[in-house]
Scaffold this active site. Structure first.
Site, short mmCIF file in Angstrom:
data_model
loop_
_atom_site.label_atom_id
_atom_site.label_comp_id
_atom_site.label_asym_id
_atom_site.label_seq_id
_atom_site.Cartn_x
_atom_site.Cartn_y
_atom_site.Cartn_z
N THR A 11 -15.42 8.68 -17.05
CA THR A 11 -16.43 8.35 -16.03
C THR A 11 -17.55 7.47 -16.60
O THR A 11 -18.39 7.00 -15.86
CB THR A 11 -17.05 9.64 -15.45
OG1 THR A 11 -17.60 10.38 -16.53
CG2 THR A 11 -16.01 10.48 -14.73
N SER A 87 -24.29 10.26 -25.80
CA SER A 87 -24.35 8.95 -26.47
C SER A 87 -25.74 8.32 -26.48
O SER A 87 -25.89 7.20 -26.98
CB SER A 87 -23.36 8.00 -25.80
OG SER A 87 -23.75 7.76 -24.47
N SER A 128 -19.61 4.48 -34.26
CA SER A 128 -20.76 3.70 -33.79
C SER A 128 -21.46 3.00 -34.93
O SER A 128 -21.53 3.53 -36.06
CB SER A 128 -21.73 4.66 -33.11
OG SER A 128 -23.00 4.08 -33.01
N GLU A 130 -24.47 3.01 -35.15
CA GLU A 130 -25.58 3.91 -35.51
C GLU A 130 -25.28 4.65 -36.81
O GLU A 130 -26.18 5.18 -37.44
CB GLU A 130 -25.82 4.93 -34.39
CG GLU A 130 -26.62 4.39 -33.23
CD GLU A 130 -28.07 4.08 -33.58
OE1 GLU A 130 -28.79 4.99 -34.00
OE2 GLU A 130 -28.47 2.91 -33.44
N TYR A 152 -27.71 11.86 -33.39
CA TYR A 152 -26.55 11.18 -32.81
C TYR A 152 -25.75 10.47 -33.91
O TYR A 152 -24.53 10.62 -34.02
CB TYR A 152 -26.99 10.17 -31.75
CG TYR A 152 -25.88 9.25 -31.31
CD1 TYR A 152 -24.95 9.66 -30.38
CD2 TYR A 152 -25.74 7.98 -31.87
CE1 TYR A 152 -23.89 8.83 -29.99
CE2 TYR A 152 -24.69 7.14 -31.50
CZ TYR A 152 -23.77 7.57 -30.57
OH TYR A 152 -22.74 6.75 -30.20
N ARG A 187 -23.52 -0.14 -17.46
CA ARG A 187 -24.30 0.57 -18.47
C ARG A 187 -25.27 1.55 -17.79
O ARG A 187 -25.83 1.24 -16.74
CB ARG A 187 -25.09 -0.48 -19.27
CG ARG A 187 -25.78 0.01 -20.52
CD ARG A 187 -24.85 0.66 -21.49
NE ARG A 187 -25.25 0.44 -22.88
CZ ARG A 187 -24.98 1.31 -23.84
NH1 ARG A 187 -24.37 2.44 -23.60
NH2 ARG A 187 -25.33 1.03 -25.09
N1 GDD Z 1 -33.32 3.20 -24.55
C1 GDD Z 1 -34.44 2.52 -24.84
N2 GDD Z 1 -35.51 2.56 -23.98
N3 GDD Z 1 -34.47 1.80 -26.00
C2 GDD Z 1 -35.60 1.10 -26.27
C3 GDD Z 1 -36.72 1.09 -25.42
C4 GDD Z 1 -36.67 1.87 -24.22
O1 GDD Z 1 -37.61 1.91 -23.44
N4 GDD Z 1 -37.65 0.27 -25.96
C5 GDD Z 1 -37.17 -0.22 -27.09
N5 GDD Z 1 -35.92 0.29 -27.30
C6 GDD Z 1 -35.06 0.02 -28.48
C7 GDD Z 1 -34.58 1.29 -29.18
O2 GDD Z 1 -35.64 1.82 -29.99
C8 GDD Z 1 -33.41 0.73 -29.97
O3 GDD Z 1 -33.87 0.14 -31.15
C9 GDD Z 1 -32.86 -0.38 -29.06
O4 GDD Z 1 -33.87 -0.62 -28.06
C10 GDD Z 1 -31.55 -0.07 -28.38
O5 GDD Z 1 -31.65 1.19 -27.76
P1 GDD Z 1 -30.48 1.74 -26.78
O6 GDD Z 1 -30.15 0.73 -25.76
O7 GDD Z 1 -30.92 3.08 -26.30
O8 GDD Z 1 -29.19 1.82 -27.70
P2 GDD Z 1 -28.98 2.33 -29.21
O9 GDD Z 1 -28.87 1.12 -30.08
O10 GDD Z 1 -29.94 3.38 -29.58
O11 GDD Z 1 -27.54 3.05 -29.10
C11 GDD Z 1 -26.47 2.48 -28.36
O12 GDD Z 1 -25.62 1.75 -29.20
C12 GDD Z 1 -24.91 2.50 -30.17
C13 GDD Z 1 -24.06 1.53 -30.98
O13 GDD Z 1 -24.86 1.02 -32.01
C14 GDD Z 1 -25.74 3.62 -27.68
O14 GDD Z 1 -24.80 3.09 -26.79
C15 GDD Z 1 -25.00 4.47 -28.68
O15 GDD Z 1 -24.24 5.46 -28.00
C16 GDD Z 1 -24.09 3.55 -29.49
O16 GDD Z 1 -23.35 4.31 -30.43
#
Ligand code: GDD
Length: 331
Positions: A11, A87, A128, A130, A152, A187
């Protein structure tokens, strides 16, 4: 006879694209979903609504070994794609215990049940970028040491190690994709890309005045989920199991993403984006950029979308649907 695949997390964004892709290839596609989702299809199945008459869904929970065992004991699968997980990195700081329980035990239960009942079934684990966390080298590749920076990330390293160990200890075909960030119009709104593209669309439509974000300097390697599910499939078609980085090889800041997304909506992001401490993380992954040479040479994988095309598709989709079923813009 087509192959039979089981997808956990069908999903979600990746699960829905993968299901479409496998159906197109002639697979019989099964999904493992939570009972609550089966009971609330209108809200929980938005991404797979168009596939519901083509796939078979089974109720099970990643927290329950018996429920997973039950599904795997009743059906034979050629391939299993284990995508289900908690995630959202920020949520893993808020509740590290449940992220660790679901992500680590869920992976362990899947592997253990397959080993017991269907050791020939090929297994894909959604690793990931991460896991690289506080990066040890730039760009990151399969041999780069892990240094996760969140519950995570730690849970994904454990899942990766479990997957490798089932491969080495029991000879099972277990492969991990080390996927860098991958996005799409499907997304979730809590992730930064969708938060930005949906906000740009809503601001353009006069439904929102500002966008509150955390760290604008963080850099990510963003690709399109539709491209990345093809790599997952390719990993399970090889002669022997292995692990692969899947990435675009380009790094952009969150600020860069804002600039392009707002420009796509005809806006200047500097007039609307407000930095807010609430969205900073206790430990940040500052820089991610992947080297996907191995996936390119061994799997023959290549992305079709670039950064600009990804943003264009996300923004135009959000502009077309601005205001529809919008729930968590503040996440
Ligand atoms: N979510 C979010 N919200 N992120 C923010 C914000 C906000 O308001 N402002 C800045 N960011 C920054 C986060 O601090 C991070 O550095 C970056 O934006 C990306 O955040 P996310 O989109 O939440 O993704 P992620 O990189 O933490 O994790 C995603 O990618 C991984 C692969 O590297 C997720 O999809 C994980 O599940 C995945 O494994």
């Amino acid at each position: 006879m087509g192959k039979k695949a089981l997808i956990t997390g069908m999903t979600g964004q990746d699960g829905s694209y993968l299901a479409e892709y496998l159906l197109d290839l002639g697979y019989e596609v099964h999904g493992l979903v939570r009972r609550v989702a089966l009971e609330d299809p209108q809200r929980r199945f938005t991404r797979i609504e168009h596939l519901l008459d083509k796939v078979t869904l089974h109720a099970a929970s990643l927290e329950s070994y018996p429920s997973i065992f039950n599904v795997i004991s009743r059906n034979e699968f050629d391939e299993c794609y284990h995508l289900a997980a908690q995630s959202f990195v920020a949520e893993s700081f808020a509740d590290g215990f449940s992220t660790m329980n679901t992500n680590i035990n869920g992976t362990h239960y899947m592997l253990a049940a397959l080993r017991e009942l269907q050791p020939k079934c090929r297994f894909y684990f959604a690793g990931s970028s991460e896991m690289f966390g506080k990066v040890r080298e730039v760009p990151q590749k399969e041999t780069t040491a892990f240094h996760p920076r969140s519950p995570y990330g730690i849970s994904k390293v454990a899942g990766f190690d479990l997957t490798r160990n089932y491969r080495e200890a029991y000879g099972m075909f277990c492969a991990s994709g080390i996927l860098f960030n991958h996005e799409s119009p499907r997304r979730g709104y809590e992730f930064v890309t969708r938060k930005i593209t949906s906000a740009a669309a809503r601001i353009k439509a006069g439904q929102q005045n500002e966008l509150r974000l955390g760290n604008l300097e963080a850099r990510r390697d963003w690709g399109h989920a539709r491209d990345y599910v093809r790599a997952m499939h390719l990993m399970l078609q090889q002669d022997s199991p292995d692990d692969f980085v899947v990435a675009s090889g380009e790094s952009h800041s969150v600020g860069d993403f804002c600039e392009l997304a707002f420009a796509e909506a005809g806006l200047d992001y500097r007039e609307y984006v407000v930095q807010d401490d609430r969205f900073y993380r206790p430990a940040e992954v500052e820089l991610l950029i992947g080297d996907a040479s191995k996936a390119k040479s061994v799997l023959g994988w290549a992305p079709h979308y670039n950064f600009e095309a990804l943003i264009k598709e996300m923004v135009s989709k959000d502009i077309a649907t601005a205001g529809d079923s919008f729930v968590t813009a503040s996440a």
